[in-house]
Design a protein around this motif. Structure first.
Motif, PDB file in Angstrom:
ATOM      1  N   VAL A 190       0.839  -1.014   0.012  1.00 25.84           N
ATOM      2  CA  VAL A 190      -0.051   0.007  -0.127  1.00 25.84           C
ATOM      3  C   VAL A 190       1.037   1.166   0.113  1.00 25.84           C
ATOM      4  N   VAL A 191       0.787   2.068  -1.238  1.00 24.19           N
ATOM      5  CA  VAL A 191       1.667   3.207  -1.223  1.00 24.19           C
ATOM      6  C   VAL A 191       1.246   4.438  -1.070  1.00 24.19           C
ATOM      7  N   GLY A 192      -0.152   4.235  -1.192  1.00 22.16           N
ATOM      8  CA  GLY A 192      -1.057   5.590  -1.163  1.00 22.16           C
ATOM      9  C   GLY A 192      -2.376   5.276  -0.657  1.00 22.16           C
ATOM     10  N   ILE A 193      -3.012   6.586   0.197  1.00 21.68           N
ATOM     11  CA  ILE A 193      -4.248   6.589   0.186  1.00 21.68           C
ATOM     12  C   ILE A 193      -5.143   7.669  -0.309  1.00 21.68           C
ATOM     13  N   TYR A 194      -6.085   7.471  -0.998  1.00 23.98           N
ATOM     14  CA  TYR A 194      -6.478   8.523  -1.877  1.00 23.98           C
ATOM     15  C   TYR A 194      -8.076   8.908  -1.439  1.00 23.98           C
ATOM     16  N   GLU A 195      -8.492  10.251  -1.653  1.00 24.18           N
ATOM     17  CA  GLU A 195      -9.952  10.752  -1.276  1.00 24.18           C
ATOM     18  C   GLU A 195     -10.443  10.811  -2.667  1.00 24.18           C
ATOM     19  N   SER A 196     -12.056  10.745  -2.855  1.00 24.93           N
ATOM     20  CA  SER A 196     -12.729  10.924  -3.780  1.00 24.93           C
ATOM     21  C   SER A 196     -13.998  11.535  -3.412  1.00 24.93           C
ATOM     22  N   GLY A 197     -14.549  12.099  -4.361  1.00 24.33           N
ATOM     23  CA  GLY A 197     -16.112  12.800  -4.157  1.00 24.33           C
ATOM     24  C   GLY A 197     -17.093  11.528  -4.655  1.00 24.33           C
ATOM     25  N   ASP A 198     -16.587  10.519  -4.846  1.00 22.97           N
ATOM     26  CA  ASP A 198     -17.662   9.534  -5.162  1.00 22.97           C
ATOM     27  C   ASP A 198     -17.428   8.210  -4.205  1.00 22.97           C
ATOM     28  N   SER A 199     -18.488   8.190  -3.500  1.00 17.05           N
ATOM     29  CA  SER A 199     -18.212   7.128  -2.256  1.00 17.05           C
ATOM     30  C   SER A 199     -17.973   5.712  -2.724  1.00 17.05           C
ATOM     31  N   ASN A 200     -18.196   5.247  -4.024  1.00 19.09           N
ATOM     32  CA  ASN A 200     -18.149   3.989  -4.314  1.00 19.09           C
ATOM     33  C   ASN A 200     -16.554   3.980  -5.031  1.00 19.09           C
ATOM     34  N   MET A 201     -16.120   5.153  -5.554  1.00 19.03           N
ATOM     35  CA  MET A 201     -14.825   5.089  -5.879  1.00 19.03           C
ATOM     36  C   MET A 201     -13.820   5.089  -4.494  1.00 19.03           C
ATOM     37  N   ALA A 202     -14.254   5.742  -3.523  1.00 15.67           N
ATOM     38  CA  ALA A 202     -13.686   5.881  -2.258  1.00 15.67           C
ATOM     39  C   ALA A 202     -13.516   4.468  -1.387  1.00 15.67           C
ATOM     40  N   GLY A 203     -14.403   3.672  -1.892  1.00 12.64           N
ATOM     41  CA  GLY A 203     -14.223   2.213  -1.358  1.00 12.64           C
ATOM     42  C   GLY A 203     -13.627   1.326  -2.314  1.00 12.64           C
ATOM     43  N   GLY A 204     -12.854   1.773  -2.893  1.00 12.23           N
ATOM     44  CA  GLY A 204     -12.162   0.851  -3.955  1.00 12.23           C
ATOM     45  C   GLY A 204     -10.736   0.646  -3.791  1.00 12.23           C
ATOM     46  N   VAL A 205     -10.001   0.134  -4.724  1.00 13.22           N
ATOM     47  CA  VAL A 205      -8.578  -0.070  -4.756  1.00 13.22           C
ATOM     48  C   VAL A 205      -7.927   0.137  -6.067  1.00 13.22           C
ATOM     49  N   PHE A 206      -7.080   0.899  -6.489  1.00 15.79           N
ATOM     50  CA  PHE A 206      -6.226   1.287  -7.500  1.00 15.79           C
ATOM     51  C   PHE A 206      -4.937   0.577  -7.509  1.00 15.79           C
ATOM     52  N   THR A 207      -4.659  -0.084  -8.809  1.00 13.88           N
ATOM     53  CA  THR A 207      -3.366  -0.654  -9.042  1.00 13.88           C
ATOM     54  C   THR A 207      -3.097  -0.315 -10.638  1.00 13.88           C
ATOM     55  N   SER A 208      -1.799  -0.552 -11.140  1.00 12.23           N
ATOM     56  CA  SER A 208      -1.686  -0.139 -12.457  1.00 12.23           C
ATOM     57  C   SER A 208      -2.560  -1.189 -13.479  1.00 12.23           C
ATOM     58  N   ILE A 209      -2.809  -0.643 -14.780  1.00  9.32           N
ATOM     59  CA  ILE A 209      -3.719  -1.450 -15.583  1.00  9.32           C
ATOM     60  C   ILE A 209      -2.942  -2.554 -16.058  1.00  9.32           C
ATOM     61  N   SER A 210      -1.599  -2.586 -16.101  1.00  9.77           N
ATOM     62  CA  SER A 210      -0.703  -3.676 -16.671  1.00  9.77           C
ATOM     63  C   SER A 210      -0.809  -4.702 -15.493  1.00  9.77           C
ATOM     64  N   LYS A 211      -0.924  -4.183 -14.336  1.00  6.58           N
ATOM     65  CA  LYS A 211      -1.002  -5.401 -13.447  1.00  6.58           C
ATOM     66  C   LYS A 211      -2.247  -6.277 -13.100  1.00  6.58           C
ATOM     67  N   VAL A 212      -3.333  -5.310 -13.551  1.00  8.90           N
ATOM     68  CA  VAL A 212      -4.705  -5.877 -13.476  1.00  8.90           C
ATOM     69  C   VAL A 212      -4.810  -6.965 -14.827  1.00  8.90           C
ATOM     70  N   GLY A 213      -4.185  -6.567 -15.839  1.00  8.95           N
ATOM     71  CA  GLY A 213      -4.172  -7.336 -17.049  1.00  8.95           C
ATOM     72  C   GLY A 213      -3.539  -8.691 -16.698  1.00  8.95           C
ATOM     73  N   GLU A 214      -2.303  -8.420 -16.037  1.00  5.64           N
ATOM     74  CA  GLU A 214      -1.499  -9.764 -15.749  1.00  5.64           C
ATOM     75  C   GLU A 214      -2.369 -10.622 -14.571  1.00  5.64           C
ATOM     76  N   LEU A 215      -3.137  -9.945 -13.652  1.00  8.45           N
ATOM     77  CA  LEU A 215      -3.599 -10.905 -12.681  1.00  8.45           C
ATOM     78  C   LEU A 215      -4.800 -11.402 -13.308  1.00  8.45           C
TER      79      LEU A 215
END
Length: 237
Positions: free
Chosen positions: A164-189
């Protein structure tokens, strides 16, 4: 007595009824005006939300599917096609999947080019943006708070450990409950590096976003769907 005089004098013969009628009409007018103002406020708020991340509109698959957005994924090559359309300044793909994250059997995992986070509705609260291709993730503040994660912790995503390298905030509650990583890693997973869910699009300065969206629709409308603020406004109305 003329009919006109009768109309003018009659309300004042029953003053209480006349006053109540006037008050009732006035309240009705006030309510209509207030509802109009509230509606305008909601539309403006919704418009602000659409543009909160900097993207002017997004693009998704045409057909209904089983992706996290309810549509079919589209080929990653669409990003290059959209960037080449006249009036488009930037286009960044995202890949949204539902997979095991931390203790959750199913949670929203969003893959995006780290540079493209500027077009997403997020801003860093702590730490930094993840690096491309690395086992690094940033968590929405709601997700981090609910699961007691902090920067520097390790979180398991689809069976792999991510820092976990960062914590973000968002005006979208659904987005604020999610998790981001790089798109290349998602494609790999997902073992599917050629697919994406959506494309965030930003048009060139001074260019009308709806015109660009219409241009994309005219050229590629049989295969993809553009989701613009104008279309969303019509749906809200």
């Amino acid at each position: 007595m003329s009919f006109l005089k009768f109309i003018l004098k009659n309300p004042f013969r029953r003053k209480n009824s006349a006053i109540l009628a006037i008050v009732g009409i006035a309240i009705g007018i006030i309510v209509i005006v207030a509802l109009g103002a509230i509606t305008d406020g909601l539309v403006n708020t919704f418009e602000d939300t659409i543009h909160a991340g900097g993207a002017d509109f997004s693009i998704s698959g045409k057909e209904t599917g089983d992706s996290a957005y309810g549509t079919n994924t589209i080929d990653a090559s669409w990003t290059d096609k959209i960037v080449a359309v006249e009036g488009v300044d930037e286009a960044y793909p995202i890949y949204v999947v539902l997979t095991s994250v931390g203790d959750d059997y199913m949670n929203t995992l969003i893959g995006i080019d780290p540079v493209g986070t500027a077009l997403a509705d997020i801003s860093m609260k702590e730490g930094r943006i993840m690096e491309d291709g690395e086992n690094e993730a940033i968590l929405g503040e709601i997700y981090a708070d609910d699961n007691e994660y902090e920067v520097g912790d390790t979180i398991e995503i689809d069976g792999e450990d991510f820092e976990v390298v960062g914590i973000y905030e968002s005006g979208d509650s659904n987005m604020a409950g999610g998790v981001f990583t790089s798109i290349s890693k998602v494609g790999e997973l997902m073992d599917d590096e050629d697919s994406i869910s959506n494309i965030y699009v930003k048009v060139e300065k001074g260019v009308d976003a709806q015109e660009v969206a219409d241009r994309i629709d005219a050229k590629y409308g049989d295969n993809i769907t553009t989701i613009t603020s104008v279309m969303e406004m019509e749906q809200m109305a």
